[in-house]
Scaffold this active site. Structure first.
Site, mmCIF file in Angstrom:
data_model
loop_
_atom_site.group_PDB
_atom_site.id
_atom_site.type_symbol
_atom_site.label_atom_id
_atom_site.label_comp_id
_atom_site.label_asym_id
_atom_site.label_seq_id
_atom_site.Cartn_x
_atom_site.Cartn_y
_atom_site.Cartn_z
ATOM 1 C CE LYS A 1 57.217 16.571 -12.198
ATOM 2 N NZ LYS A 1 56.907 16.719 -10.760
ATOM 3 C CG ASN B 1 63.426 15.142 -6.915
ATOM 4 O OD1 ASN B 1 64.626 15.311 -6.725
ATOM 5 N ND2 ASN B 1 62.612 16.133 -7.206
ATOM 6 N N GLY C 1 46.118 15.226 1.225
ATOM 7 C CA GLY C 1 46.428 13.811 1.107
ATOM 8 C C GLY C 1 46.288 13.304 -0.314
ATOM 9 C CG ASP D 1 59.131 14.428 -7.781
ATOM 10 O OD1 ASP D 1 58.219 14.157 -8.585
ATOM 11 O OD2 ASP D 1 59.864 15.428 -7.894
#
Length: 291
Positions: free
Chosen positions: A35, A38, A211, A238
């Site tokens: 995470k 990324n 979204g 991420d």
């Protein structure tokens, strides 16, 4: 930013196995992930100036991660090499692009408060600190506290979900979670607008293909995502937070930053992999007509 760096071990499957069941998958693909790494790569590709505070092992997986981040433009001075294997994420992907992930933290578990304290000046000099989990919570909370002391905007992506202190929550602007993480924080309640009642100054709830929802004291704004054909959703969250903090650091308000971030994430899911799927700023600009 502070967060994890993992080698992603990826297998595509027709369906996920049930308890005690074995299914055959594709050839294994090894890719850079985690995470923290990324989000750092996503931010750097959006022209953000990014440094990651984290840890890898002195092994081939660590070299893979350092190489991927370096090529994207991430500063690695705060990434330690420790005497533990580099973290790994074992990922299965089904034909609809959805994934399941098991993480073995490895070297990420070595990120500690002392390492954060050593980076005090870097945190104080940043416009935005992004913290993500998969590294020990004491280090995360200390980083957020140092950011708050210095006037650096603190953003936290609470994934995987964990219990935060009230002081940490109060410093966040925003807290970023997905719908499942929001419900966990709210003891099962589905009204995510109540997240501000936990203490953060603002919150963003990511909604996958729908979204994101931006929650501020002045009101709530829905930010829709372009409709795309998803190939692989690994690392999309991420990509979102990496783009979000880049726009916040550039001076965007939270809603405008989220609008850009959903487009970055939408482009990323049309390609396989995590870091390998992340678009440059120019690619996102050229994809403005996505529907």
């Amino acid at each position: 930013m502070i967060g994890s760096a993992n080698a992603d071990v990826v297998v595509q499957v027709e369906r996920r196995p049930g308890p005690g069941e074995t299914v055959l998958g594709s050839d294994t693909v090894l890719a850079a992930g985690g995470k923290g790494a990324n989000a750092a790569v996503a931010a750097a590709l959006q022209d953000g100036r990014v440094a990651l505070l984290g840890a890898v092992g002195g092994d081939q997986h660590g070299e893979l991660l350092r190489g991927s981040m370096s090529r994207a433009g991430v500063q690695l001075d705060l990434v330690r090499t420790v005497d533990r294997p580099t973290g790994a994420a074992y990922i299965t992907i089904t034909p609809d692009g959805e994934n399941t992930i098991v993480v073995s933290p490895g070297a990420n578990s070595a990120v500690d408060v002392d390492q954060v304290e050593a980076a005090r000046k870097t945190i104080a000099g940043a416009k935005v600190l992004l913290a993500s989990l998969e590294v020990p919570l004491p280090a995360i909370e200390r980083a957020v506290a140092l950011a708050a002391e210095a006037g650096t905007r603190a953003v936290l992506n609470l994934s995987p979900v964990a219990k935060l202190s009230s002081q940490t929550l109060a410093a966040l602007d925003p807290l970023v979670v997905n719908e499942h993480e929001a419900q966990w924080l709210l003891d099962g309640a589905t009204d995510v607008t109540k997240l501000l009642g936990l203490g953060p100054r603002s919150a963003v709830v990511t909604l996958g293909s729908r979204g994101a929802l931006v929650i501020e004291s002045a009101g709530t704004t829905e930010v829709s995502s372009p409709s795309v054909r998803a190939v692989d959703t690994t690392g999309a969250g991420d990509a979102f937070v990496g783009a979000l903090i880049t726009q916040l650091a550039a001076g965007d308000d939270l809603v405008a930053a989220a609008r850009r971030a959903v487009r970055v994430a939408a482009v990323s899911v049309t390609r396989p992999g995590a870091q390998a799927s992340y678009p440059t700023r120019g690619e996102v600009d050229r994809a403005e007509g996505m529907v």
